[in-house]
Design a protein around this motif. Sequence first.
Motif, short mmCIF file in Angstrom:
data_model
loop_
_atom_site.label_atom_id
_atom_site.label_comp_id
_atom_site.label_asym_id
_atom_site.label_seq_id
_atom_site.Cartn_x
_atom_site.Cartn_y
_atom_site.Cartn_z
N TRP A 33 -41.22 -9.08 2.09
CA TRP A 33 -42.49 -9.05 1.30
C TRP A 33 -43.35 -10.31 1.87
CZ3 TRP A 33 -43.52 -11.78 -3.46
CH2 TRP A 33 -44.82 -11.44 -4.06
N ARG A 34 -43.00 -11.44 1.74
CA ARG A 34 -43.61 -12.25 2.18
C ARG A 34 -43.38 -13.15 3.56
NH1 ARG A 34 -47.60 -13.72 -1.20
NH2 ARG A 34 -47.29 -15.96 -0.55
N ARG A 35 -42.31 -12.65 4.40
CA ARG A 35 -42.10 -13.14 5.70
C ARG A 35 -41.94 -14.60 5.77
NH1 ARG A 35 -40.21 -8.62 7.59
NH2 ARG A 35 -42.06 -7.00 7.90
N ASN A 36 -41.46 -15.33 4.70
CA ASN A 36 -41.18 -16.52 4.67
C ASN A 36 -39.58 -17.07 4.40
OD1 ASN A 36 -41.00 -19.36 4.07
ND2 ASN A 36 -43.18 -19.27 3.04
N ALA A 37 -38.91 -17.49 5.46
CA ALA A 37 -37.40 -17.78 5.51
C ALA A 37 -37.12 -18.78 4.64
CB ALA A 37 -36.98 -18.02 7.00
N LEU A 38 -38.02 -19.93 4.51
CA LEU A 38 -37.50 -20.96 3.66
C LEU A 38 -37.62 -20.41 1.99
CD1 LEU A 38 -36.76 -23.75 3.09
CD2 LEU A 38 -39.03 -24.31 3.13
#
Length: 58
Positions: A33-38
């Motif tokens: 959904w957000r494409r944010n690994a952290l």
Amino acid sequence: MIFFYCLRDLPVTESRATAPAAALAVTVGLHLWRRNALLSILAGTAVHVTPASTVFAH
């Protein structure tokens, strides 16, 4: 590779598999959904640690 390492000893027939399965679903869903690994790693860790240390503690 880390996916298989983390889930290799997961008991799929016991209720203890609920926390890791929920954490995996949150991590994958949030990352898609957000494409944010952290963000996805931190959220998945929080989802795993919270029930594992409170609800499913031995």
